[in-house]
Motif scaffolding. Structure first.
Motif, PDB file in Angstrom:
ATOM      1  N   LYS A 350     -36.899  -4.373   8.944  1.00 20.21           N
ATOM      2  CA  LYS A 350     -36.871  -2.915   9.037  1.00 20.21           C
ATOM      3  C   LYS A 350     -37.322  -2.431  10.407  1.00 20.21           C
ATOM      4  O   LYS A 350     -36.682  -1.570  11.026  1.00 20.21           O
ATOM      5  N   ILE A 351     -38.425  -2.984  10.913  1.00 21.39           N
ATOM      6  CA  ILE A 351     -38.934  -2.453  12.169  1.00 21.39           C
ATOM      7  C   ILE A 351     -38.053  -2.845  13.352  1.00 21.39           C
ATOM      8  O   ILE A 351     -37.982  -2.123  14.335  1.00 21.39           O
ATOM      9  N   LEU A 352     -37.403  -3.995  13.245  1.00 24.13           N
ATOM     10  CA  LEU A 352     -36.493  -4.374  14.328  1.00 24.13           C
ATOM     11  C   LEU A 352     -35.359  -3.357  14.459  1.00 24.13           C
ATOM     12  O   LEU A 352     -34.821  -3.146  15.549  1.00 24.13           O
ATOM     13  N   MET A 353     -35.024  -2.711  13.345  1.00 25.26           N
ATOM     14  CA  MET A 353     -34.001  -1.668  13.392  1.00 25.26           C
ATOM     15  C   MET A 353     -34.582  -0.339  13.876  1.00 25.26           C
ATOM     16  O   MET A 353     -33.900   0.441  14.538  1.00 25.26           O
ATOM     17  N   LEU A 354     -35.859  -0.085  13.568  1.00 24.15           N
ATOM     18  CA  LEU A 354     -36.473   1.190  13.916  1.00 24.15           C
ATOM     19  C   LEU A 354     -36.886   1.280  15.383  1.00 24.15           C
ATOM     20  O   LEU A 354     -36.901   2.362  15.962  1.00 24.15           O
ATOM     21  N   ILE A 355     -37.243   0.145  15.982  1.00 20.57           N
ATOM     22  CA  ILE A 355     -37.725   0.169  17.363  1.00 20.57           C
ATOM     23  C   ILE A 355     -36.552   0.118  18.326  1.00 20.57           C
ATOM     24  O   ILE A 355     -35.829  -0.872  18.394  1.00 20.57           O
ATOM     25  N   LYS A 356     -36.372   1.193  19.072  1.00 17.70           N
ATOM     26  CA  LYS A 356     -35.230   1.323  19.982  1.00 17.70           C
ATOM     27  C   LYS A 356     -35.616   1.072  21.443  1.00 17.70           C
ATOM     28  O   LYS A 356     -34.755   0.744  22.260  1.00 17.70           O
ATOM     29  N   THR A 357     -36.897   1.259  21.780  1.00 18.71           N
ATOM     30  CA  THR A 357     -37.328   1.088  23.164  1.00 18.71           C
ATOM     31  C   THR A 357     -37.288  -0.389  23.532  1.00 18.71           C
ATOM     32  O   THR A 357     -38.013  -1.190  22.923  1.00 18.71           O
ATOM     33  N   PRO A 358     -36.485  -0.793  24.510  1.00 26.54           N
ATOM     34  CA  PRO A 358     -36.268  -2.222  24.789  1.00 26.54           C
ATOM     35  C   PRO A 358     -37.535  -3.025  25.049  1.00 26.54           C
ATOM     36  O   PRO A 358     -37.700  -4.118  24.512  1.00 26.54           O
TER      37      PRO A 358
END
Length: 525
Positions: A350-358
């Motif tokens: 889930k968090i891998l999808m939520l975190i957008k900042t590279p």
């Protein structure tokens, strides 16, 4: 509430800077950082001792890319010197500021002396004077000179206040009365007042970003100590009515949050203490709303997603992801129920999808390799005889892989955990093997430790990881932040679970039994 890592892990410490006073004046470049120093009043050289500079745990820094950090051996006069390009210390997004830890590691002594969480800026040229090399340095035994020294001295004075420790309820509270509770609140208020006075003293000599970081770190640590006491008093106090307790600690006002960063301020990634404080605050609110029922890891994670946004949310999620996998989970000290391997795996997705900042995403993406069912790192390391041993050599066996280094207290604790709880049942099982991987800088150090059998035993498969200071493959593959690190790997070469000495031994033994008994239709393929 303070990250275990806060309780464990060997508490991380920081510092910066160097060059002698005359050298400092001669340096005018701003694309370098110079860190030098000397240890005074030592009659003899401290052997082959070294200074180790590394990134504090959970901070987002290029130092994370160099797993071992940077070090310099002391010369015969106990001096050290390091030089950095800006790219070594600063993220592009936070190029005005970074943070480091520094540790003195004497070869001929058991102790390691360190300083913690010191900010660093481009162009710093600091010389550090250290008096003696005992277990800790007293306030007067550390000095800073050179360009940028004010922020180091400020941090040092704050560090002295924080090292006095949190509120000792056994010492300060006699009968758990409302007056005792007020005394506890006053203790933390006094700590905050002292820190604010120190910050005010240096306010004109440090810039805004440094001031905010120093304040966020210190206040968050103090507030987490306060939150720990709130939970403990709520659990144990029978002399204080719950409603009065909540009123005294400010719950009627919503346990007001101290905010130091805007939601999209990149500099938040330099203050894991602040992010952990926000997570702890969320966990305690849920705990009190549930009238003493410890919230689950999932509950806290969902509440964080509901309440926060921007880089603040992303960094909080990153810390939750990292600490749920690490040897000393933050969740164990924040009033969050432990998450099982399936919950952690689902949360990671889930968090891998939520975190957008590279640059935040990058810090945790390798944590997916610790998920159940992920391919384990196919290591290939030498044993004491120089034979190359690979993970694939154990195909068909259940492998408990343990990584450690000499001097690591948690590593020794995990070795005792295995010896007491795991080995008595499984040491003679031909379908189970313990693979002990050492990451000492010098192979000779590892061989000496093998003889002592503090961190592993001769009956284990003992291997030396000589790539830690080259490509650090296994470190990068799992996105490690510290040791010990242990995994249970099935006969297919797939990850079953992360392990730590804080886990219930019955659960771990059941997990090992189930893994050994698992059918393997691909074994002969």
């Amino acid at each position: 509430m303070k990250n275990i890592s806060i309780n464990i892990l060997l508490t991380v410490f920081c510092l910066i800077g160097f060059m002698s006073s005359s050298d400092v004046q001669a340096q005018n470049t701003t694309d370098k950082v110079y860190i030098s120093g000397h240890i005074v009043n030592e009659k003899d050289s401290i052997g082959k001792s070294r200074i180790w500079l590394y990134a504090p745990i959970f901070t987002i820094s290029p130092l994370r890319e160099t797993t071992g950090g940077y070090s310099d051996s002391l010369d015969t006069k106990n001096r050290f010197s390091l030089e950095f390009d800006n790219k070594d210390l600063f993220q592009p997004e936070t190029n005005k500021l970074g943070k480091v830890s520094i540790m003195l590691v004497p070869e001929n002594r058991d102790i390691k002396t360190s300083l913690a969480d010191y900010p660093v800026e481009p162009g710093d040229s600091i010389h550090i004077g250290l008096k003696g090399s005992g277990k800790t340095w007293k306030e007067e035994e550390v000095s800073f000179t050179g360009r940028g020294a004010a922020k180091y001295q400020c941090r040092r004075e704050i560090e002295i206040v924080l090292k006095e420790g949190g509120f000792n309820s056994g010492k300060h509270i006699s009968k758990n009365t409302i007056e005792d509770l007020k005394q506890m609140c006053q203790y933390y208020q006094n700590q905050e007042d002292r820190v604010l006075k120190i910050l005010w003293k240096y306010k004109d000599n440090i810039n805004k970003e440094v001031y905010t970081l120093l304040k966020a770190d210190a206040m968050s640590e103090i507030q987490q100590g306060m939150l720990v006491q709130v939970k403990e008093n709520y659990e144990k106090s029978s002399n204080i009515p719950k409603n009065e307790l909540l009123e005294v600690v400010g719950y009627d006002d919503g346990l007001e949050i101290q905010a130091f960063y805007d939601k999209d301020d990149s500099y938040i990634t330099l203050s894991p203490d602040y992010a952990r404080y926000l997570i702890s605050h969320t966990a305690i609110r849920l705990y009190l709303e549930k009238k003493g029922e410890v919230p689950s890891f999932e509950d806290v994670s969902e509440a964080v997603v509901d309440k926060y946004s921007g880089k603040t949310l992303e960094y909080m999620l990153a810390i939750l992801a990292i600490s749920s996998m690490d040897p000393h989970p933050f969740s164990s000290t924040s009033g969050i129920a432990s998450a099982n391997i399936n919950v952690r795996s689902n949360f990671m997705d889930k968090i891998l999808m939520l975190i957008k900042t590279p640059y935040i995403h990058k810090q945790i993406e390798n944590k997916s390799h610790i998920k159940k069912g992920a391919p384990a790192y196919d290591f290939a390391f030498e044993d004491p005889a120089g034979n190359l041993v690979k993970l694939q050599d154990f195909r068909g066996k259940t492998v408990l892989m343990d990584m450690w280094f000499t001097g690591c207290g948690g590593c020794a604790e995990f070795a005792r955990y295995l010896k007491k709880h795991i080995k008595p049942e499984f040491r003679d099982n031909e379908d189970f093997v313990i693979v002990s991987i050492n990451v000492d800088r010098e192979k000779e150090t590892w061989l000496k430790s093998l003889e002592a059998e503090v961190y592993s035993e001769k009956e284990d498969v003992n291997l030396y990881n000589d790539d830690r200071y080259k490509d650090a493959g296994i470190y990068k593959y799992y996105g490690l932040n510290g040791l010990p690190f242990a995994l249970l790997i099935d006969k297919y070469g797939k990850v079953v679970s992360h392990l730590s000495f804080g886990m219930d031994p019955k659960h771990v033994k059941n997990l090992i039994r189930e893994t050994i008994e698992e059918k393997n239709p691909d074994l002969n393929n």
